[in-house]
Structure formats: C-alpha cells, structure tokens
Design a protein around this motif. Structure first.
Motif, PDB file in Angstrom:
ATOM      1  N   TRP A  92      35.401  34.824  35.504  1.00 25.73           N
ATOM      2  CA  TRP A  92      35.959  35.456  34.310  1.00 25.73           C
ATOM      3  C   TRP A  92      36.052  34.451  33.114  1.00 25.73           C
ATOM      4  CZ3 TRP A  92      35.388  40.635  33.426  1.00 25.73           C
ATOM      5  CH2 TRP A  92      35.127  41.365  34.457  1.00 25.73           C
ATOM      6  N   ALA A 127      37.703  35.941  40.669  1.00 27.43           N
ATOM      7  CA  ALA A 127      38.423  36.065  39.633  1.00 27.43           C
ATOM      8  C   ALA A 127      38.118  34.736  38.850  1.00 27.43           C
ATOM      9  CB  ALA A 127      40.032  36.036  39.632  1.00 27.43           C
ATOM     10  N   VAL A 180      43.410  35.301  37.374  1.00 28.07           N
ATOM     11  CA  VAL A 180      42.508  35.191  36.276  1.00 28.07           C
ATOM     12  C   VAL A 180      43.264  34.150  35.245  1.00 28.07           C
ATOM     13  CG1 VAL A 180      41.716  36.294  34.005  1.00 28.07           C
ATOM     14  CG2 VAL A 180      41.382  37.275  36.362  1.00 28.07           C
TER      15      VAL A 180
END
Length: 204
Positions: free
Chosen positions: A164, A161, A110
């Motif tokens: 995000w 991820a 992330v």
C-alpha cells in the motif's frame, strides 16, 4: 396608446411579459440541475478527459499492474474460507477466524510498511512485499493445522499490506500535483474492480 398595444410593437411585448405570473415563469436557475442538462454533460466530459490524461502517463502502467494484482488477490481470497474448510479440513469457524485475522494483521502492518517506504524507498519495499505475499499464497497450499493456517495468513497479510505505501508513493510521483486526486480515485476504482473480477473468476 391603445393602437400600439394591439399592433404587437416591442413596447407592447415588454409590457405583456410583466403580466405573466411569477409561478408560471421558468426559472433559469433551476435549468443546470435538470437531468441531462448541459452542465452535467460538461462535468462528465471533463471528468472523462481527466481520467484519460492520467492514464496516458506513467500512471497508466502502474494502474494496469495494480488491476492485474487485484485480480490475482481476488482469486484466492474469495474462496479462502471454503478452501480451508473443504480442502484442508479445518473447521468452518476456524477458517473464518483466519480471514478475520488477516484483516487485523493488515490493519496494523500498513503503518510499518509506510515507515519502511520512507526509509528504504518504494521500489525495494514493493518488491519485498510482493515476494512475501507470493510466498504466503504458495504456503497456503501446505496448511494442515490451525496454527499453520494463522501463521501463513500472517505472512500473506503482511505482504499484501506492504504494497500500500509504495503504490501510494508511485501514484503521487507518476502524475502532476493537480492530477493526484483523479489518480488515486482511478487506482481505488481499479482495485475494487480487480478484486471483484478475481472473485468472479475464482467462483466460476
């Protein structure tokens, strides 16, 4: 005088109110906190109005897309361990480690996705992330060994991820500054709801 007290004049009513014990008097300070009070109804009405105002703008289309994406993610993830163990022939312990590995990879991926979003823009990063995630889901159907399962799980986790950062950026850009708290709350609610709905559909 005695006559004014017996006839019920305003002065007599005022005097009689002072004779009521304090423990029997209703406290006006407590009334707003009672269940079903006007204050709570007003707060609920205001919150509903804020949610409607947020969903009417560009964020409404983004929220719908995130909700559908969450349903799609919930479909395979809810039964991934069962699929790897029963269909692909992996040990149940290995299949469980694959799911844990995806969470660890996503945790470290992330921040990198956020840096790429700042450098290349949210649209490009989101498109690439969705393509990578879709590729991981497709490759999961060809897994036959534990190393292949971990490799495909890495691809799938990186793609998931990577969305995000761009989604957070689009959320902040799609609403006014004073609406961002409501927008992020609605987005998280729809994400959890979509994952739950996807899991129920996958288990049906």
């Amino acid at each position: 005088s005695r006559r004014s007290a017996s006839t019920g004049s305003p002065s007599a009513c005022a005097n009689s109110s002072t004779s009521i014990p304090n423990s029997r008097r209703p406290s006006s300070a407590w009334r707003p906190g009672w269940p079903g009070s006007t204050t709570r109804r007003t707060d609920l009405t205001g919150t509903t109005a804020e949610v409607r105002a947020v969903l009417r703008g560009p964020f409404g289309r983004l929220a719908l897309g995130c909700f559908l994406d969450a349903i799609g993610n919930g479909l395979p993830l809810s039964l991934l361990v069962v699929y790897l163990a029963e269909v692909r022939g992996l040990p149940i312990f290995t299949a469980s480690l694959v799911l844990t590995w995806m969470a660890v990879v996503g945790l470290f991926a992330v921040p990198f996705a956020g840096s790429l979003t700042d450098r290349f823009g949210p649209r490009r990063v989101l498109l690439v992330a969705l393509l990578v995630e879709a590729s991981g889901v497709a490759l999961m159907s060809q897994v036959t060994t534990a190393p292949a399962a971990f490799g495909v799980a890495t691809v799938l986790a990186v793609g998931a991820a990577g969305s995000w950062g761009p989604l957070s950026t689009f959320t902040a850009q799609g609403v006014e500054e004073e609406q961002r708290t409501t927008a992020f709350a609605v987005g998280c609610m729809l994400l959890n709801l979509g994952l739950g709905v996807g899991g129920l559909i996958g288990a049906a």
